[in-house]
Design a protein around this motif. Sequence first.
Motif, PDB file in Angstrom:
ATOM      1  N   ARG A  33     -28.347   7.297  47.107  1.00  0.00           N
ATOM      2  CA  ARG A  33     -28.342   7.917  45.775  1.00  0.00           C
ATOM      3  C   ARG A  33     -26.944   7.876  45.172  1.00  0.00           C
ATOM      4  O   ARG A  33     -26.778   7.639  43.968  1.00  0.00           O
ATOM      5  CB  ARG A  33     -28.828   9.364  45.866  1.00  0.00           C
ATOM      6  CG  ARG A  33     -30.289   9.521  46.266  1.00  0.00           C
ATOM      7  CD  ARG A  33     -30.751  10.957  46.066  1.00  0.00           C
ATOM      8  NE  ARG A  33     -32.047  11.185  46.686  1.00  0.00           N
ATOM      9  CZ  ARG A  33     -32.218  11.754  47.878  1.00  0.00           C
ATOM     10  NH1 ARG A  33     -31.154  12.183  48.564  1.00  0.00           N
ATOM     11  NH2 ARG A  33     -33.419  11.922  48.379  1.00  0.00           N
ATOM     12  N   GLY A  34     -25.944   8.111  46.005  1.00  0.00           N
ATOM     13  CA  GLY A  34     -24.569   8.122  45.515  1.00  0.00           C
ATOM     14  C   GLY A  34     -24.112   6.782  44.980  1.00  0.00           C
ATOM     15  O   GLY A  34     -23.185   6.717  44.165  1.00  0.00           O
ATOM     16  N   ARG A  35     -24.747   5.716  45.423  1.00  0.00           N
ATOM     17  CA  ARG A  35     -24.404   4.381  44.932  1.00  0.00           C
ATOM     18  C   ARG A  35     -25.335   3.940  43.810  1.00  0.00           C
ATOM     19  O   ARG A  35     -25.351   2.773  43.430  1.00  0.00           O
ATOM     20  CB  ARG A  35     -24.457   3.371  46.080  1.00  0.00           C
ATOM     21  CG  ARG A  35     -23.532   3.720  47.229  1.00  0.00           C
ATOM     22  CD  ARG A  35     -23.296   2.564  48.162  1.00  0.00           C
ATOM     23  NE  ARG A  35     -22.526   1.498  47.528  1.00  0.00           N
ATOM     24  CZ  ARG A  35     -21.943   0.502  48.183  1.00  0.00           C
ATOM     25  NH1 ARG A  35     -22.036   0.450  49.487  1.00  0.00           N
ATOM     26  NH2 ARG A  35     -21.282  -0.431  47.548  1.00  0.00           N
ATOM     27  N   GLY A  36     -26.125   4.887  43.304  1.00  0.00           N
ATOM     28  CA  GLY A  36     -27.037   4.561  42.214  1.00  0.00           C
ATOM     29  C   GLY A  36     -28.254   3.791  42.662  1.00  0.00           C
ATOM     30  O   GLY A  36     -28.937   3.169  41.839  1.00  0.00           O
ATOM     31  N   LEU A  37     -28.557   3.838  43.973  1.00  0.00           N
ATOM     32  CA  LEU A  37     -29.651   3.044  44.525  1.00  0.00           C
ATOM     33  C   LEU A  37     -30.787   3.921  45.047  1.00  0.00           C
ATOM     34  O   LEU A  37     -31.571   3.508  45.901  1.00  0.00           O
ATOM     35  CB  LEU A  37     -29.123   2.158  45.665  1.00  0.00           C
ATOM     36  CG  LEU A  37     -27.988   1.200  45.286  1.00  0.00           C
ATOM     37  CD1 LEU A  37     -27.427   0.519  46.525  1.00  0.00           C
ATOM     38  CD2 LEU A  37     -28.479   0.160  44.280  1.00  0.00           C
ATOM     39  N   GLY A  38     -30.884   5.130  44.526  1.00  0.00           N
ATOM     40  CA  GLY A  38     -31.902   6.057  45.005  1.00  0.00           C
ATOM     41  C   GLY A  38     -33.322   5.563  44.815  1.00  0.00           C
ATOM     42  O   GLY A  38     -34.224   5.950  45.559  1.00  0.00           O
ATOM     43  N   ALA A  39     -33.535   4.679  43.841  1.00  0.00           N
ATOM     44  CA  ALA A  39     -34.891   4.189  43.574  1.00  0.00           C
ATOM     45  C   ALA A  39     -35.480   3.451  44.765  1.00  0.00           C
ATOM     46  O   ALA A  39     -36.706   3.424  44.942  1.00  0.00           O
ATOM     47  CB  ALA A  39     -34.892   3.284  42.343  1.00  0.00           C
ATOM     48  N   ALA A  45     -41.099  -2.006  49.900  1.00  0.00           N
ATOM     49  CA  ALA A  45     -40.932  -3.456  50.052  1.00  0.00           C
ATOM     50  C   ALA A  45     -39.609  -3.799  50.726  1.00  0.00           C
ATOM     51  O   ALA A  45     -39.533  -4.747  51.514  1.00  0.00           O
ATOM     52  CB  ALA A  45     -41.028  -4.137  48.689  1.00  0.00           C
ATOM     53  N   TRP A  46     -38.552  -3.046  50.424  1.00  0.00           N
ATOM     54  CA  TRP A  46     -37.252  -3.322  51.022  1.00  0.00           C
ATOM     55  C   TRP A  46     -37.192  -2.881  52.482  1.00  0.00           C
ATOM     56  O   TRP A  46     -36.346  -3.348  53.239  1.00  0.00           O
ATOM     57  CB  TRP A  46     -36.136  -2.636  50.230  1.00  0.00           C
ATOM     58  CG  TRP A  46     -35.739  -3.397  49.007  1.00  0.00           C
ATOM     59  CD1 TRP A  46     -36.172  -3.188  47.731  1.00  0.00           C
ATOM     60  CD2 TRP A  46     -34.844  -4.512  48.940  1.00  0.00           C
ATOM     61  NE1 TRP A  46     -35.598  -4.093  46.875  1.00  0.00           N
ATOM     62  CE2 TRP A  46     -34.775  -4.922  47.587  1.00  0.00           C
ATOM     63  CE3 TRP A  46     -34.088  -5.203  49.883  1.00  0.00           C
ATOM     64  CZ2 TRP A  46     -33.987  -5.991  47.161  1.00  0.00           C
ATOM     65  CZ3 TRP A  46     -33.300  -6.267  49.468  1.00  0.00           C
ATOM     66  CH2 TRP A  46     -33.257  -6.654  48.123  1.00  0.00           C
ATOM     67  N   GLY A  47     -38.055  -1.957  52.875  1.00  0.00           N
ATOM     68  CA  GLY A  47     -38.089  -1.532  54.271  1.00  0.00           C
ATOM     69  C   GLY A  47     -36.811  -0.868  54.743  1.00  0.00           C
ATOM     70  O   GLY A  47     -36.458  -0.949  55.923  1.00  0.00           O
ATOM     71  N   ILE A  48     -36.108  -0.190  53.847  1.00  0.00           N
ATOM     72  CA  ILE A  48     -34.861   0.471  54.236  1.00  0.00           C
ATOM     73  C   ILE A  48     -35.180   1.687  55.094  1.00  0.00           C
ATOM     74  O   ILE A  48     -36.135   2.427  54.829  1.00  0.00           O
ATOM     75  CB  ILE A  48     -34.065   0.883  52.988  1.00  0.00           C
ATOM     76  CG1 ILE A  48     -33.686  -0.366  52.199  1.00  0.00           C
ATOM     77  CG2 ILE A  48     -32.818   1.669  53.362  1.00  0.00           C
ATOM     78  CD1 ILE A  48     -33.017  -0.072  50.890  1.00  0.00           C
ATOM     79  N   GLY A  49     -34.386   1.890  56.141  1.00  0.00           N
ATOM     80  CA  GLY A  49     -34.639   2.999  57.040  1.00  0.00           C
ATOM     81  C   GLY A  49     -33.366   3.654  57.523  1.00  0.00           C
ATOM     82  O   GLY A  49     -32.278   3.434  56.978  1.00  0.00           O
TER      83      GLY A  49
END
Length: 353
Positions: A33-39, A45-49
Amino acid sequence: MRRVLLEVHRVARDFYRDQLLDAPEGWAAEHLRGRGLGAVLDDSAWGIGYAPDAWTGLTDHLRGLGFGDDELIAAGVAAPTMNGYLVDRFRDRVMFTAENADMEAVGFVGRARGGRVRYLNSPATELYSKSETVVGLSAQCGKLLQGAIPVVVEGVPDALAVDQVGRQWAGISTCGTAITRQHAAMIRQVSPANQIVVAFDADPGGRLGAVRGLDVLMEAFGSVRVAELPPRHDPASLFRQSRSGLNERLASARLLAEFAIDVELAKWGPVLDHVSGQVNALRAVAPLVRQLPSGRVAQQIAGLAKRLDLEPAVVSREVLTPVVRRGTKSRSSRRPQYFEPSAAADPEPDRTP
């Protein structure tokens, strides 16, 4: 064994994903979120964990599902300690999934907090090789098939930033390694667009990395461009500062071959006061000029004649003669032959190249 290793990675990816979603206020989610990537937290699909801050969180989970220690080690998700205990390779890290050409999970990239090594990749395994994997291929596949322009970046946050700029761009990360022929082929197989943009960091390493990717990208795409970012920026930092600013840089990307010419000529600055330096600089960039679209070659010849203080006929002969002689742009004629500028140049050399 390959089938088992693929299953280990699939289970590990889902485990990391669940850990992130179970801690929406944890540092990993706050970091994004701090990098503006909270979405991307809501984008499966990105599978971020998130790899939990525990010695054996994933190891215990996989053992509980019946996987053996040898399989965990072979997959690169766990490693033995000096005392013989098996522990997780990734601990307390934001996790990104590396994929092969079939868009299968074959490795991971973990981003740490604090003073530890910032990025940690999976070790080389039967499945994972940095030169043959990228992050973001499956996440961006839908956009690419609909005509989005692929944008090759260094870091995974850069790819996430490009993705959020708009539907016209699709970010793919090489995870900090040089662009390879395999990377280019992987992207091309799902991209009907005949254009690709390179958006590496605005530092000497990033510029050199972009130039080195020229040949392999031109083998796969008709138009290869480079987005020139402001000093000390990467796509993620520029996105955080201005979404529209990143979009403008991508939209105004210039031909990578022209960018490579500027980078190469900059090396010759100290000796361009001498004719020998001017001629050798011309010989160094001539193969790059031959990679330009035919409509831009004449313009570049005129520009080089002015920049190098050489007669246009001399520049034209050096650029065009190999093409006329061979009758085609063979791969050997396209690859630049780099000359190293000498510390001192002959003050009165022959002007004939």
